[in-house]
Scaffold this motif. Structure first.
Motif, mmCIF file in Angstrom:
data_model
loop_
_atom_site.group_PDB
_atom_site.id
_atom_site.type_symbol
_atom_site.label_atom_id
_atom_site.label_comp_id
_atom_site.label_asym_id
_atom_site.label_seq_id
_atom_site.Cartn_x
_atom_site.Cartn_y
_atom_site.Cartn_z
ATOM 1 N N SER A 44 6.811 12.498 -1.091
ATOM 2 C CA SER A 44 6.258 12.859 0.217
ATOM 3 C C SER A 44 5.864 11.612 1.005
ATOM 4 N N THR A 45 5.605 10.501 0.286
ATOM 5 C CA THR A 45 5.268 9.239 0.950
ATOM 6 C C THR A 45 6.437 8.726 1.783
ATOM 7 N N VAL A 46 7.645 8.866 1.243
ATOM 8 C CA VAL A 46 8.839 8.441 1.980
ATOM 9 C C VAL A 46 8.969 9.238 3.268
ATOM 10 N N LEU A 47 8.734 10.543 3.196
ATOM 11 C CA LEU A 47 8.814 11.393 4.383
ATOM 12 C C LEU A 47 7.682 11.083 5.357
ATOM 13 N N GLY A 104 8.033 9.119 -13.858
ATOM 14 C CA GLY A 104 9.243 8.605 -14.479
ATOM 15 C C GLY A 104 10.393 8.341 -13.539
ATOM 16 N N ASN A 105 10.260 8.774 -12.273
ATOM 17 C CA ASN A 105 11.327 8.557 -11.287
ATOM 18 C C ASN A 105 11.035 7.305 -10.475
ATOM 19 N N GLU A 106 11.920 6.320 -10.595
ATOM 20 C CA GLU A 106 11.738 5.070 -9.851
ATOM 21 C C GLU A 106 12.398 5.164 -8.486
ATOM 22 N N CYS A 107 11.734 4.606 -7.479
ATOM 23 C CA CYS A 107 12.257 4.694 -6.115
ATOM 24 C C CYS A 107 12.034 3.378 -5.387
ATOM 25 N N ASN A 108 13.074 2.882 -4.726
ATOM 26 C CA ASN A 108 12.909 1.745 -3.824
ATOM 27 C C ASN A 108 12.360 2.320 -2.521
ATOM 28 N N THR A 109 11.050 2.523 -2.521
ATOM 29 C CA THR A 109 10.385 3.297 -1.472
ATOM 30 C C THR A 109 10.654 2.755 -0.081
ATOM 31 N N ILE A 110 10.512 1.458 0.089
ATOM 32 C CA ILE A 110 10.644 0.869 1.420
ATOM 33 C C ILE A 110 12.094 0.924 1.897
ATOM 34 N N ALA A 111 13.032 0.759 0.990
ATOM 35 C CA ALA A 111 14.440 0.877 1.371
ATOM 36 C C ALA A 111 14.715 2.275 1.922
ATOM 37 N N GLU A 112 14.198 3.301 1.255
ATOM 38 C CA GLU A 112 14.409 4.672 1.719
ATOM 39 C C GLU A 112 13.728 4.912 3.060
ATOM 40 N N ILE A 113 12.534 4.352 3.228
ATOM 41 C CA ILE A 113 11.826 4.503 4.508
ATOM 42 C C ILE A 113 12.586 3.800 5.630
ATOM 43 N N LEU A 114 13.103 2.605 5.350
ATOM 44 C CA LEU A 114 13.870 1.875 6.371
ATOM 45 C C LEU A 114 15.109 2.659 6.805
ATOM 46 N N ASP A 145 0.835 -1.210 0.000
ATOM 47 C CA ASP A 145 0.000 0.000 0.000
ATOM 48 C C ASP A 145 0.868 1.258 0.000
ATOM 49 N N ILE A 146 1.985 1.213 0.733
ATOM 50 C CA ILE A 146 2.891 2.361 0.751
ATOM 51 C C ILE A 146 3.454 2.612 -0.646
ATOM 52 N N ALA A 147 3.820 1.529 -1.346
ATOM 53 C CA ALA A 147 4.357 1.671 -2.700
ATOM 54 C C ALA A 147 3.333 2.300 -3.634
ATOM 55 N N PHE A 148 2.065 1.909 -3.498
ATOM 56 C CA PHE A 148 1.021 2.504 -4.328
ATOM 57 C C PHE A 148 0.768 3.963 -3.943
ATOM 58 N N GLU A 149 0.914 4.275 -2.654
ATOM 59 C CA GLU A 149 0.817 5.680 -2.241
ATOM 60 C C GLU A 149 1.904 6.517 -2.910
ATOM 61 N N ILE A 155 7.558 -6.632 4.195
ATOM 62 C CA ILE A 155 8.606 -5.985 3.414
ATOM 63 C C ILE A 155 9.158 -6.976 2.384
ATOM 64 N N GLY A 156 9.362 -6.462 1.189
ATOM 65 C CA GLY A 156 9.887 -7.286 0.106
ATOM 66 C C GLY A 156 8.869 -7.677 -0.940
ATOM 67 N N VAL A 157 7.565 -7.562 -0.621
ATOM 68 C CA VAL A 157 6.564 -7.957 -1.615
ATOM 69 C C VAL A 157 6.208 -6.801 -2.534
ATOM 70 N N GLU A 158 6.520 -5.573 -2.091
ATOM 71 C CA GLU A 158 6.185 -4.409 -2.902
ATOM 72 C C GLU A 158 7.117 -4.323 -4.107
ATOM 73 N N GLN A 159 6.717 -3.599 -5.106
ATOM 74 C CA GLN A 159 7.545 -3.392 -6.285
ATOM 75 C C GLN A 159 7.990 -1.938 -6.333
ATOM 76 N N ASN A 160 9.140 -1.715 -6.964
ATOM 77 C CA ASN A 160 9.555 -0.332 -7.194
ATOM 78 C C ASN A 160 8.521 0.350 -8.089
ATOM 79 N N ILE A 161 8.047 1.495 -7.635
ATOM 80 C CA ILE A 161 7.008 2.219 -8.362
ATOM 81 C C ILE A 161 7.598 3.514 -8.905
ATOM 82 N N LYS A 162 7.154 3.891 -10.112
ATOM 83 C CA LYS A 162 7.630 5.145 -10.705
ATOM 84 C C LYS A 162 6.637 6.282 -10.427
ATOM 85 N N PHE A 163 7.187 7.452 -10.149
ATOM 86 C CA PHE A 163 6.388 8.662 -9.982
ATOM 87 C C PHE A 163 6.904 9.677 -10.980
#
Length: 207
Positions: free
Chosen positions: A115-118, A142-152, A104-108, A132-140
């Motif tokens: 702003s989701t990372v923050l 055109g910018n791809e982010c390993n969202t959960i890695a940054e949050i961790l 859900d965080i990745a889709f956010e 953790i680990g089931v989410e996919q890298n999502i683009k915003f």
């Protein structure tokens, strides 16, 4: 005759098996009458209980650091998410935490961007990152982010600087986590979490 093992919180004493049955009843109310704990779960739930109620002596016995969070691991369907929700009935109201799906965080992130990372990385309160680990890298845009890695990584900074704890659940092994998030994140996880694991042989309880 051997005395029954007891655990305690700040308010009262609990007999351990009475506590298990109490938690099972909470689970039945939340997830339906089929919900129950299994004998193979008892050692895991014991560790979760003594951690949540800060039973210092027992935690030291099992090498559980109360200044870290819990990383609860195990196969799909073993009950990780359910128990992280249920176990909170042992906490005071101001100690409870959100259990938030990493998917859900990745889709956010897809909708709201960085702003989701923050939002989750800087939240000055205990948070449980579920699966953790089931989410996919999502683009915003055109910018791809390993969202959960940054949050961790941000949650690690919160722990070091402000003693804010993070919990997490995962189906992954340590090597699989490193493959997804990199060695930098894996090294932080060791400092952030107490590892509590359901056996790999634990059956899918949803079947």
């Amino acid at each position: 005759m051997k005395k029954p093992y007891t655990v305690k919180n700040k308010m009262r004493h609990f007999k351990f098996h009475d506590t298990l049955h109490f938690l099972q009843n909470v689970g039945k109310e939340k997830y339906g009458q089929e919900f129950r704990f299994h004998n193979e779960d008892i050692k895991i739930l014991h560790k979760l209980i003594i951690y949540m109620i800060h039973e210092d002596i027992q935690c030291k016995k099992y090498g559980i650091d109360l200044n870290k969070g819990v990383l609860l691991t195990g196969p799909v369907g073993c009950g990780k998410t359910s128990w992280m929700n249920i176990i909170q009935v042992l906490l005071f109201q101001n100690q409870t935490f959100q259990v938030k799906s990493t998917r859900d965080i990745a889709f956010e992130f897809n909708q709201e961007g960085f702003s989701t990372v923050l939002k989750y990385g800087n939240r000055n309160k205990t948070l449980c990152l579920d699966d953790i680990g089931v989410e996919q890298n999502i683009k915003f845009y055109g910018n791809e982010c390993n969202t959960i890695a940054e949050i961790l990584l941000k949650r690690y900074d919160l722990l070091i600087n402000h003693q804010v704890i993070t919990h997490a659940t995962t189906n992954l092994t340590a090597n699989e986590i490193e493959n997804i998030y990199g060695n930098r994140v894996r090294s932080r996880l060791r400092k952030m979490f107490n590892l509590i694991s359901f056996p790999a042989s634990t059956k899918d309880k949803r079947k």
